[in-house]
Design a protein around this motif. Structure first.
Motif, PDB file in Angstrom:
ATOM      1  N   UNK A 276       1.642   1.207 -10.068  1.00  0.00           N
ATOM      2  CA  UNK A 276       1.118   1.495  -8.690  1.00  0.00           C
ATOM      3  C   UNK A 276       1.914   2.593  -7.765  1.00  0.00           C
ATOM      4  N   UNK A 277       3.178   2.561  -8.180  1.00  0.00           N
ATOM      5  CA  UNK A 277       3.841   3.565  -7.499  1.00  0.00           C
ATOM      6  C   UNK A 277       3.131   4.994  -7.730  1.00  0.00           C
ATOM      7  N   UNK A 278       2.784   5.154  -9.004  1.00  0.00           N
ATOM      8  CA  UNK A 278       2.101   6.462  -9.767  1.00  0.00           C
ATOM      9  C   UNK A 278       0.943   6.653  -9.225  1.00  0.00           C
ATOM     10  N   UNK A 279       0.160   5.608  -9.060  1.00  0.00           N
ATOM     11  CA  UNK A 279      -1.347   5.469  -8.482  1.00  0.00           C
ATOM     12  C   UNK A 279      -1.315   4.801  -7.274  1.00  0.00           C
ATOM     13  N   UNK A 280      -0.497   5.207  -6.301  1.00  0.00           N
ATOM     14  CA  UNK A 280      -0.356   4.409  -5.042  1.00  0.00           C
ATOM     15  C   UNK A 280      -1.872   4.421  -4.302  1.00  0.00           C
ATOM     16  N   UNK A 281      -2.552   5.340  -4.402  1.00  0.00           N
ATOM     17  CA  UNK A 281      -3.607   5.387  -3.582  1.00  0.00           C
ATOM     18  C   UNK A 281      -4.650   4.227  -3.696  1.00  0.00           C
ATOM     19  N   UNK A 282      -4.459   3.496  -5.003  1.00  0.00           N
ATOM     20  CA  UNK A 282      -5.152   2.083  -5.254  1.00  0.00           C
ATOM     21  C   UNK A 282      -4.745   0.866  -4.354  1.00  0.00           C
ATOM     22  N   UNK A 283      -3.580   0.965  -3.713  1.00  0.00           N
ATOM     23  CA  UNK A 283      -3.075  -0.212  -3.199  1.00  0.00           C
ATOM     24  C   UNK A 283      -3.820  -0.327  -1.634  1.00  0.00           C
ATOM     25  N   UNK A 284      -4.468   1.067  -0.917  1.00  0.00           N
ATOM     26  CA  UNK A 284      -5.014   0.939   0.080  1.00  0.00           C
ATOM     27  C   UNK A 284      -6.413   0.743  -0.317  1.00  0.00           C
ATOM     28  N   UNK A 285      -7.118   0.955  -1.223  1.00  0.00           N
ATOM     29  CA  UNK A 285      -8.462   0.550  -1.683  1.00  0.00           C
ATOM     30  C   UNK A 285      -8.803  -0.462  -2.414  1.00  0.00           C
ATOM     31  N   UNK A 286      -7.897  -1.091  -3.168  1.00  0.00           N
ATOM     32  CA  UNK A 286      -8.271  -2.234  -3.857  1.00  0.00           C
ATOM     33  C   UNK A 286      -7.434  -3.146  -3.696  1.00  0.00           C
ATOM     34  N   UNK A 287      -8.126  -4.425  -3.248  1.00  0.00           N
ATOM     35  CA  UNK A 287      -7.332  -5.607  -2.647  1.00  0.00           C
ATOM     36  C   UNK A 287      -6.580  -6.378  -3.913  1.00  0.00           C
ATOM     37  N   UNK A 288      -7.235  -6.201  -5.184  1.00  0.00           N
ATOM     38  CA  UNK A 288      -6.729  -6.854  -6.379  1.00  0.00           C
ATOM     39  C   UNK A 288      -5.389  -6.071  -6.879  1.00  0.00           C
ATOM     40  N   UNK A 289      -5.556  -4.781  -6.545  1.00  0.00           N
ATOM     41  CA  UNK A 289      -4.289  -4.008  -7.042  1.00  0.00           C
ATOM     42  C   UNK A 289      -3.238  -4.591  -5.920  1.00  0.00           C
ATOM     43  N   UNK A 290      -3.494  -4.458  -4.731  1.00  0.00           N
ATOM     44  CA  UNK A 290      -2.311  -4.819  -3.737  1.00  0.00           C
ATOM     45  C   UNK A 290      -1.753  -6.259  -3.892  1.00  0.00           C
ATOM     46  N   UNK A 291      -2.626  -7.209  -4.202  1.00  0.00           N
ATOM     47  CA  UNK A 291      -2.162  -8.608  -4.544  1.00  0.00           C
ATOM     48  C   UNK A 291      -1.151  -8.589  -5.770  1.00  0.00           C
ATOM     49  N   UNK A 292      -1.597  -7.761  -6.792  1.00  0.00           N
ATOM     50  CA  UNK A 292      -0.758  -7.684  -7.951  1.00  0.00           C
ATOM     51  C   UNK A 292       0.549  -7.182  -7.624  1.00  0.00           C
ATOM     52  N   UNK A 293       0.675  -5.980  -6.866  1.00  0.00           N
ATOM     53  CA  UNK A 293       1.786  -5.412  -6.396  1.00  0.00           C
ATOM     54  C   UNK A 293       2.481  -6.232  -5.561  1.00  0.00           C
ATOM     55  N   UNK A 294       2.106  -6.981  -4.719  1.00  0.00           N
ATOM     56  CA  UNK A 294       2.926  -7.998  -3.631  1.00  0.00           C
ATOM     57  C   UNK A 294       3.681  -8.938  -4.573  1.00  0.00           C
ATOM     58  N   UNK A 295       2.722  -9.612  -5.567  1.00  0.00           N
ATOM     59  CA  UNK A 295       3.364 -10.502  -6.420  1.00  0.00           C
ATOM     60  C   UNK A 295       4.478 -10.319  -7.186  1.00  0.00           C
ATOM     61  N   UNK A 296       4.407  -9.063  -7.527  1.00  0.00           N
ATOM     62  CA  UNK A 296       5.549  -8.482  -8.504  1.00  0.00           C
ATOM     63  C   UNK A 296       6.692  -8.037  -7.751  1.00  0.00           C
ATOM     64  N   UNK A 297       6.521  -7.756  -6.362  1.00  0.00           N
ATOM     65  CA  UNK A 297       7.563  -7.287  -5.277  1.00  0.00           C
ATOM     66  C   UNK A 297       8.363  -8.289  -5.013  1.00  0.00           C
ATOM     67  N   UNK A 298       7.520  -9.382  -4.910  1.00  0.00           N
ATOM     68  CA  UNK A 298       8.330 -10.821  -4.401  1.00  0.00           C
ATOM     69  C   UNK A 298       9.023 -11.446  -5.631  1.00  0.00           C
ATOM     70  N   UNK A 299       8.737 -11.099  -6.822  1.00  0.00           N
ATOM     71  CA  UNK A 299       9.416 -11.732  -7.984  1.00  0.00           C
ATOM     72  C   UNK A 299      11.062 -11.586  -7.931  1.00  0.00           C
ATOM     73  N   UNK A 300      11.249 -10.184  -7.772  1.00  0.00           N
ATOM     74  CA  UNK A 300      12.615  -9.651  -8.175  1.00  0.00           C
ATOM     75  C   UNK A 300      13.111  -8.561  -7.221  1.00  0.00           C
ATOM     76  N   UNK A 301      14.418  -8.470  -7.062  1.00  0.00           N
ATOM     77  CA  UNK A 301      14.870  -7.491  -6.025  1.00  0.00           C
ATOM     78  C   UNK A 301      15.218  -6.350  -6.766  1.00  0.00           C
ATOM     79  N   UNK A 302      15.182  -6.422  -8.127  1.00  0.00           N
ATOM     80  CA  UNK A 302      15.579  -5.030  -9.102  1.00  0.00           C
ATOM     81  C   UNK A 302      14.875  -5.412 -10.431  1.00  0.00           C
ATOM     82  N   UNK A 303      14.449  -4.223 -10.941  1.00  0.00           N
ATOM     83  CA  UNK A 303      13.787  -4.375 -12.435  1.00  0.00           C
ATOM     84  C   UNK A 303      14.724  -3.529 -13.322  1.00  0.00           C
ATOM     85  N   UNK A 304      14.492  -3.865 -14.503  1.00  0.00           N
ATOM     86  CA  UNK A 304      15.644  -3.272 -15.598  1.00  0.00           C
ATOM     87  C   UNK A 304      14.772  -1.846 -16.006  1.00  0.00           C
TER      88      UNK A 304
END
Length: 1139
Positions: A276-304
């Motif tokens: 979603x960083x690469x296709x960030x336009x979907x975060x504004x247009x798709x609620x499902x995309x935004x929901x997935x993005x938020x859950x993922x961001x809330x799970x970790x402060x850093x990724x491998x």
């Protein structure tokens, strides 16, 4: 544009695009490229941190070349090679080209990889491929993996600080040598410049791919949210429990999305965040995309990113979106998610780990009892492994990157070893019961899956020929399976079938496909289930690597070691410590064939860590055992006889009604009080030690051996080795030998302590399957030698040294006497009191204890040391004989001429020295006879039949036997503690004295004259005050009674060496001695004849001691009536003096 894309998709058949094959190859190559880039980055860090100049290329650290390198970096990628600042590099060009080629061409490979990925992504867009993780799982997963691998690779390249220097230097050297730039350099230089900020560049690059990527990511909404649940939700759903519903225990674990159930949560979060960083336009247009993005961001402060390289997602995403107009809301979302991650993610994951520990424990316990359940519940096993692995990796990553403002307790888990242990337990079950799972799934595939798939294919409204052929081959492959193949050990291989299904997904997922998988989702879901079932037959090891590989620990060595030490510190967790060495077996799975040079480095790291873990575990166990031994030695010490004196004294005083001691003096606790418990809750230190030991030993005993990088480790051998070393040190330590004060433990007390120690060590066999007898044999046998295998002194050398240098030296000084009646050495009342009581070290019980400790070998060494001292005394005696050789020669033939003998005697010198030295020899031989007698008693208890056989052999050796043969028999007898007519040890000691300058005849003559010297010197003893015979001790206080043993054994040894007649020489000695003693009977001087009767008794002792002389022979030389009167006189004198 759309028309051209449609035309392209129709013009080129999807089968000719080979999307499946390209995805497979590029994903594998991408991991290989990441491995190489990672190693280049780490090498750069080594160059910076390393103090060794040899480790760094000279042109990167040379101060003279620094300006040239800086110029190349500044002007990169267009570098003017004619610039004067580069002239200094000219002489290094060959070296630069040679050393930087590997790095340079790695960057070229990255560029080529990028080209291939871009081409494939364009093809996928052109073909308008349909993506749904729940339907065409392999296609979607591989597509998302490729996107993330590509993104990660470009980020990793941008993190190599020396990238411009490496590429620029190589090209400069190439231009200098070949007259032109490398042909790849212009594009490569541009790529490095373009990807300075890789994500920003890739956001632009992925605009055309946005549709395909977002479709693939949106399909995760069916999987990711239900995987990313709290521990409480897992607990309520009774996740992974086999016993929550007993009625369905045998039912196969089923799901429409089988491969998604054990898909790594970590992997999905990377897909979502990077996607979603690469296709960030979907975060504004798709609620499902935004929901997935938020859950993922809330799970970790850093990724491998890759291995221990991490990506601080919130900061990077915020920085990227700051420059995009209208993204204020998204930035607010990111900040909100960051706060949630920092405050809630730690506790959430902590609770998950807590739940998984109990869930995996239950699962492992049930499967250990009922391995048949591995068939229907295989999915549960791989889900459990995947969930646990995700949580461990999350903890590892975040513990190494804790924000300073946050509570670190959420990132410290002292129970993580337990989770890893149960993962290893499940892995072991899968490996052990693989055939059980194969039988189950072979029947499943042939009896159920083939039938259902066949029906689905038959019901397809449209099925083109190619697709039909592939489907039919699936059905035929499964139908042909049978249990007999498993029983016969046939090797299964369904890789072809799985690749065909991957290809089929690609064929049926493009637009305009005749058979469109999006319209036949049931077929996709069924095939995904079948693929999982085939993996249960032929790919169990690969499945274990996919779901539970913990090779990531290789790159977090410090955290790994810290977790291990925390585990050992906590007694309740020490039983799981074996998990750490087991994890070392995973390390080699993280290597890649594109980077073979790191195999050796990773292999070495796995070996060193495994060795360190096992060594620390063994040390910890050894320390616990030592503490238990110390406690037990203290308890056994309380039972020593010396401690009962006070109790006896109290009893006697009580009987006689005497009041002793203070009234308030506490009563001494009796041994055994520690075993009396008032309640079960009372826990002693010994209880705690035993509990801790049993926990740790469980871990050491968990596996007989483990293989790490083709090296086999045996945990029990580590413990055995440490026990041997510690037992050796403890035995020597328990002697409490103090060289300064010459203090040493009594042999009996040491033996008690050693037995207590051995009892504890023997109990270790109840915990660990080790051969403790081998430890005893190795250690105790070494203690019977002069030095142990490490060159350290042993109890044999310590006790030998103490008895020779302390006890026997004090005997020579007149402070101690040998009492034959007590068979012990006893302190004499002297002005300077000794620091030890000789009787407590030399009585029969102590000598037996010494024999037990030193064994036959140690006692032999003691004997040899004693003989060495005797031989030095004999050497001195021979010198005295040589000084008086003429006088002694005349005396030898004049013993029947009293006047001449008296005159000759006055000419003798060093008479007292001869007698003193002979007495010392006698004392040493008396001590040796005590030691030999004790050895015989000990061996008669341990090996009675063998001792009796040796004794029988010795007693029945014929007189005419060759002396060499007889000496061999005597040597065997002496080693068994049996007394011999001729002492073999003494013969060996005196044989080594033969002088090269003296002929054998002369040596023989000196030996004969030595006996003459002793014989004629005996009368002088009568004048000594200390020569009085004491009937109570059956000897003399100045130890002259030991002369009897000295005379007999020295004569026997000397005349055996010189091949003379022992009997004749002793007869001669007896004649000379009796003649000399009879003369003092005629003396009238009371001083000279003070202890005449006591000295007369020496003749009787010599004959009694000798196997070669008889009383009849003595009677012929010395009237028995004189002996009888002498005995009467000394007994009468004894009674008078005591009265």
């Amino acid at each position: 544009m759309q028309n051209s894309v449609g035309t392209m998709s129709r013009a080129v058949m999807s089968s000719q695009q080979k999307i499946a094959e390209k995805l497979t190859i590029l994903n594998d190559r991408g991991i290989g490229m990441l491995t190489r880039i990672y190693n280049i980055k780490k090498q750069g860090q080594v160059w910076k941190a390393c103090g060794d100049p040899k480790a760094k290329p000279s042109y990167l650290i040379d101060k003279n070349l620094e300006s040239a390198v800086k110029y190349i970096v500044k002007k990169f990628p267009v570098v003017d090679t004619r610039n004067n600042s580069l002239s200094q590099l000219h002489k290094e060009k060959q070296e630069i080209l040679k050393n930087l080629a590997l790095y340079y061409f790695t960057f070229v490979d990255v560029m080529e990889f990028k080209d291939h990925v871009s081409e494939l992504l364009n093809t996928i867009d052109a073909c308008q491929v349909f993506f749904d993780i729940t339907v065409n799982f392999d296609l979607t997963k591989n597509y998302l993996d490729l996107v993330v691998t590509y993104t990660t690779l470009m980020i990793m390249v941008s993190r190599i600080e020396e990238r411009k220097a490496i590429v620029g230097l190589y090209n400069y050297a190439h231009e200098m040598l070949h007259g032109a730039s490398d042909r790849e350099y212009p594009r490569l230089g541009q790529m490095i410049v373009d990807y300075e900020n890789p994500l920003k560049k890739m956001m632009e690059e992925f605009v055309p791919h946005s549709k395909s990527l977002s479709d693939a990511l949106i399909s995760l909404q069916m999987v990711y949210p239900r995987r990313n649940l709290s521990a409480e939700q897992w607990r309520n759903a009774q996740l992974l429990s086999l016993i929550s519903a007993p009625s369905t225990m045998l039912n196969p674990a089923q799901s429409d999305t089988m491969p998604c159930e054990y898909l790594s949560l970590d992997t999905m979060e990377k897909w979502i965040v990077f996607g979603f960083i690469l296709c960030h336009g979907n975060l504004n247009s798709d609620a499902a995309a935004l929901s997935l993005w938020k859950i993922a961001l809330q799970s970790s402060s850093c990724l491998a990113l890759f291995r221990d390289e991490v990506f601080h997602v919130h900061k990077v995403a915020e920085d990227l979106f700051m420059n995009i107009k209208g993204y204020n809301k998204r930035i607010a979302d990111i900040r909100e998610c960051r706060e949630t991650a920092l405050s809630h993610a730690g506790p959430l994951h902590r609770e998950r780990r807590k739940f998984l520990r109990s869930a995996l424990k239950e699962l492992a316990t049930v499967l250990a009892d009922q391995p048949g359940l591995l068939g229907p519940k295989a999915l549960f096993v791989f889900m459990a492994l995947s969930f646990a692995r995700d949580e461990i990796i999350w903890l590892l990553r975040h513990a190494d990157n804790i924000p300073r403002t946050r509570n670190s307790d959420d990132f410290i888990d002292k129970h993580v070893a337990e989770l890893i242990y149960y993962m290893e337990e499940l892995r072991a079950h899968v490996r052990k019961y693989g055939p059980v799972m194969q039988r189950y799934y072979v029947q499943y595939l042939s009896g159920f899956d083939a039938v259902v798939l066949n029906e689905l294919v038959q019901n397809l409204s449209v099925c083109p020929e190619d697709e039909s052929i592939i489907m039919s081959s699936f059905v035929n492959t499964m139908t042909s399976l049978s249990v007999k193949q498993v029983e016969d050990g046939e090797v299964f291989d369904f890789r072809g079938m799985r690749l065909d299904w991957f290809r089929l997904q690609a064929y049926t997922s493009v637009s305009k496909a005749s058979l469109n998988l999006s319209d036949h989702k049931e077929l996709g879901k069924m095939m995904n289930t079948i693929i999982f079932h085939t993996k249960m037959v032929d790919s169990l090891v690969e499945m274990l690597v996919e779901t539970s590989d913990l090779s990531i620990f290789c790159f977090y060595s410090r955290a790994f070691e810290k977790m291990f030490h925390q585990c050992l510190e906590l007694p309740s967790q020490s039983r799981y410590s074996i998990a750490f060495p087991l994890v070392c077996t995973h390390f080699m799975s993280c290597t890649h064939e594109l980077c073979p040079e790191e195999r050796h480095h990773i292999g070495d790291r796995s070996l060193s860590l495994c060795n360190m873990f096992l060594d620390e575990m063994a040390k910890q166990a050894r320390n616990l055992i030592t503490d238990i031994c110390t406690e037990q030695c203290t308890l056994s010490d309380q039972l020593l006889p010396k401690h009962c004196a006070k109790t006896i004294s109290q009893a006697v005083n009580k009987k006689s009604k005497k009041q002793t001691g203070k009234k308030g003096e506490p009563e001494r606790e009796k041994p055994g009080v520690e075993s009396m418990r008032k309640n079960r809750l009372l826990v002693t230190n010994l209880d705690k030690l035993h509990t801790a030991l049993s926990e740790l030993c469980f871990s050491i005993n968990y596996v007989p051996n483990l293989v790490v990088w083709e090296h086999t480790f045996t945990p029990r051998e580590y413990l055995t080795s440490h026990l041997e070393i510690r037992f050796t040190k403890s035995i020597v330590g328990m002697t409490m030998y103090n060289q300064a004060t010459q203090e040493i433990a009594k042999p009996s007390e040491l033996l008690t302590s050693v037995k207590a120690y051995m009892t504890v060590l023997q109990s270790i066999e109840n915990y660990v399957q080790i051969d403790i007898t081998r430890v005893f044999n190795n250690v105790l046998l070494q203690q019977t030698q002069h030095l142990d295998s490490h060159g350290e002194p042993t109890i044999t050398s310590l006790y030998t040294n103490w008895y020779l240098e302390t006890l026997l030296r004090q005997v020579s000084n007149g402070h101690i006497a040998y009492f034959p009646a007590m068979k012990a050495f006893v302190n004499l009342p002297t002005e300077s009191e000794l620091t030890f009581n000789a009787e407590e070290y030399s009585d029969i019980s102590e000598m037996r204890a010494l024999s037990e400790l030193l064994g036959p070998y140690g006692m032999k060494f003691l004997s040899e040391s004693l003989m060495w001292h005797i031989s030095s005394q004999v050497a001195e005696l021979k010198k005295l004989v040589v000084e008086n050789v003429d006088v002694l020669t005349q005396m030898r033939t004049s013993f029947d001429k009293p006047d001449q003998m008296a005159a000759l005697f006055k000419r003798l010198t060093s008479v007292d020295s001869v007698l003193k030295r002979m007495t010392i020899i006698g004392v040493i031989l008396s001590f040796r006879s005590l030691a030999q007698e004790a050895l015989k008693d000990v061996l008669s208890c341990h090996i009675p039949f063998l001792v009796s056989s040796v004794e029988d052999f010795k007693d029945h050796i014929p007189r005419e036997t060759d002396m060499k043969v007889a000496m061999n028999v005597y040597e065997l007898s002496s080693a068994s503690g049996l007394p011999c007519e001729i002492d073999p040890a003494l013969v060996v000691a005196l044989s080594s004295q033969k002088s090269e300058n003296i002929s054998p005849e002369e040596e023989y003559k000196i030996a004969c004259l030595l006996m003459v010297f002793v014989a004629v010197s005996l009368p002088t003893l009568a004048s000594n005050v200390m020569s009085q015979y004491s009937p109570a001790i059956e000897g003399h206080c100045n130890n002259i009674h030991c002369l009897a043993k000295a005379i007999n054994q020295i004569a026997a040894a000397l005349f055996t060496i010189h091949k003379g007649s022992i009997e004749d020489r002793l007869k001669e000695f007896l004649a000379l001695a009796s003649s000399s003693l009879l003369k003092i009977g005629q003396e009238t001087d009371k001083t000279t004849t003070r202890n005449r009767e006591s000295v007369y008794l020496l003749l009787d002792m010599i004959v009694q001691e000798s196997p070669f002389l008889t009383m009849d022979l003595l009677e012929s030389c010395f009237p028995y009536v004189l002996l009888r009167n002498a005995y009467h006189a000394v007994y009468k004198q004894s009674v008078t003096s005591s009265a």
